[in-house]
Design a protein around this motif. Structure first.
Motif, short mmCIF file in Angstrom:
data_model
loop_
_atom_site.label_atom_id
_atom_site.label_comp_id
_atom_site.label_asym_id
_atom_site.label_seq_id
_atom_site.Cartn_x
_atom_site.Cartn_y
_atom_site.Cartn_z
N ASP A 111 1.00 -0.96 -0.01
CA ASP A 111 -0.14 -0.05 -0.17
C ASP A 111 0.73 1.12 -0.19
O ASP A 111 0.42 2.15 -0.35
CB ASP A 111 -0.84 0.07 1.27
CG ASP A 111 -1.86 1.18 1.36
OD1 ASP A 111 -2.64 1.29 0.22
OD2 ASP A 111 -1.78 1.79 2.42
N THR A 141 -10.14 3.55 -0.44
CA THR A 141 -9.75 3.35 0.66
C THR A 141 -10.47 3.85 1.93
O THR A 141 -10.47 3.52 2.92
CB THR A 141 -8.05 3.71 0.73
OG1 THR A 141 -8.29 5.06 0.55
CG2 THR A 141 -7.25 2.70 -0.22
N TYR A 143 -12.40 -4.50 3.88
CA TYR A 143 -11.22 -3.61 3.92
C TYR A 143 -9.83 -4.27 2.93
O TYR A 143 -9.27 -3.75 2.58
CB TYR A 143 -10.62 -3.70 5.43
CG TYR A 143 -11.30 -2.57 6.37
CD1 TYR A 143 -11.16 -1.35 5.68
CD2 TYR A 143 -12.26 -2.98 6.95
CE1 TYR A 143 -11.86 -0.24 6.50
CE2 TYR A 143 -12.83 -2.04 8.03
CZ TYR A 143 -12.53 -0.64 7.80
OH TYR A 143 -13.16 0.28 8.51
N THR A 155 -8.51 -1.92 -0.35
CA THR A 155 -7.01 -1.67 0.03
C THR A 155 -6.40 -2.13 -1.03
O THR A 155 -5.57 -1.27 -1.78
CB THR A 155 -6.61 -2.12 1.27
OG1 THR A 155 -7.24 -1.65 2.48
CG2 THR A 155 -4.99 -1.84 1.39
N THR A 206 -4.53 0.36 -3.70
CA THR A 206 -2.96 0.15 -3.93
C THR A 206 -2.87 -0.15 -5.41
O THR A 206 -1.58 0.71 -5.90
CB THR A 206 -2.68 -1.34 -3.23
OG1 THR A 206 -2.76 -0.97 -1.81
CG2 THR A 206 -1.17 -1.59 -3.50
#
Length: 281
Positions: free
Chosen positions: A5, A31, A57, A61, A65
């Motif tokens: 990330d 995010t 999540y 994420t 990313t």
């Protein structure tokens, strides 16, 4: 995934630096906005459990990313040159130190205080973050301009505008909590308004520090971000330990420690910036 990330965050900062706000907002939405929206929908679907929450999540994420890494590659090909990994690591360590400082007060309350005090303090922190949304937006908009052609005079003008907006929005929120806090939150939240006042005042210094971080990023001085953050955090930790050892953990003590921490960090950054200005930075 959290390690990867970092590439996504670096790509998001590249878009911010180039004033590509649509791309930057899209990456942040993956995010922040998307997982919050999906979590709100879970009770409706009757699927509130650990597995779907972690899954949301993880997926969000991952999406953030991937997009951030694409932004980083895009910026590298457009501008050329090498990524300054040393400065990136210093900045990451500095922001990680800031993150510890932003949460250790609640950790101390959870470990040594009462659940009621922790609840009041957590609500006050949330209110302060709401009040700082406009000020943080000013910082993000001004970052690209400052990095490309901003002068010291423009930076000082931005600091004054930032301080005025932070105090104004904080004052409005504090008044609203004073007038309607008991009605909205109910019994047990009577101390909330004065805790909000202290934490909102502290958030004003947090907003100013965020601009100091951006200013240092624009001049490749990220090493000072880590040094100042670490110095202030150490003194903050000493103060919190003293509060715990003296067995005086309370809403007032923790709020004053937080206020002292962010004020000290901001003052040290100003002193350091003054020294840099005299050296021609």
């Amino acid at each position: 995934l959290l390690l990867a990330d970092g590439f996504g965050q670096l790509g998001a900062q590249s878009a911010l630096l180039a004033e590509k706000f649509n791309l930057w907002n899209a990456q942040r939405a993956m995010t922040i906005v998307l997982p919050s929206t999906l979590l709100v929908m879970l009770p409706v679907l009757g699927e509130v459990s650990l597995v779907p929450v972690v899954g949301i999540y993880f997926v969000c994420t991952l999406l953030g990313t991937v997009m951030g890494t694409w932004l980083l590659i895009r910026a590298k090909f457009h501008r050329g040159g090498k990524v300054d990994w040393k400065s990136s690591l210093q900045l990451w360590l500095g922001t990680a130190t800031d993150s510890v400082g932003a949460r250790v007060d609640q950790l101390i309350l959870a470990a040594s205080g009462s659940a009621a005090a922790l609840g009041v303090y957590a609500v006050a922190v949330t209110c302060s973050q709401v009040s700082s949304g406009f000020s943080q937006g000013l910082n993000h908009v001004a970052f690209g301009r400052q990095a490309s052609m901003g002068s010291v005079r423009e930076s000082r003008m931005h600091e004054r505008r930032l301080g005025a907006s932070s105090l104004a929005t904080g004052a409005v929120l504090s008044v609203l909590v004073f007038l309607f806090g008991d009605f909205v939150f109910g019994p047990g939240y009577e101390p909330l308004w004065w805790v909000v006042c202290l934490v909102v005042l502290g958030q004003t210094f947090v907003d100013q520090w965020q601009w100091q971080v951006f200013w240092r990023m624009s001049r490749a001085l990220t090493g000072s971000v880590l040094a100042i953050s670490a110095f202030a955090l150490v003194l903050y930790g000493v103060a919190l330990v003293a509060v715990v050892v003296a067995d005086v953990v309370s809403l007032l003590a923790i709020a004053l420690c937080f206020l002292g921490f962010v004020f000290l960090r901001y003052v040290v950054s100003l002193v350091h910036a003054g020294g840099l200005a005299r050296k021609g930075f």
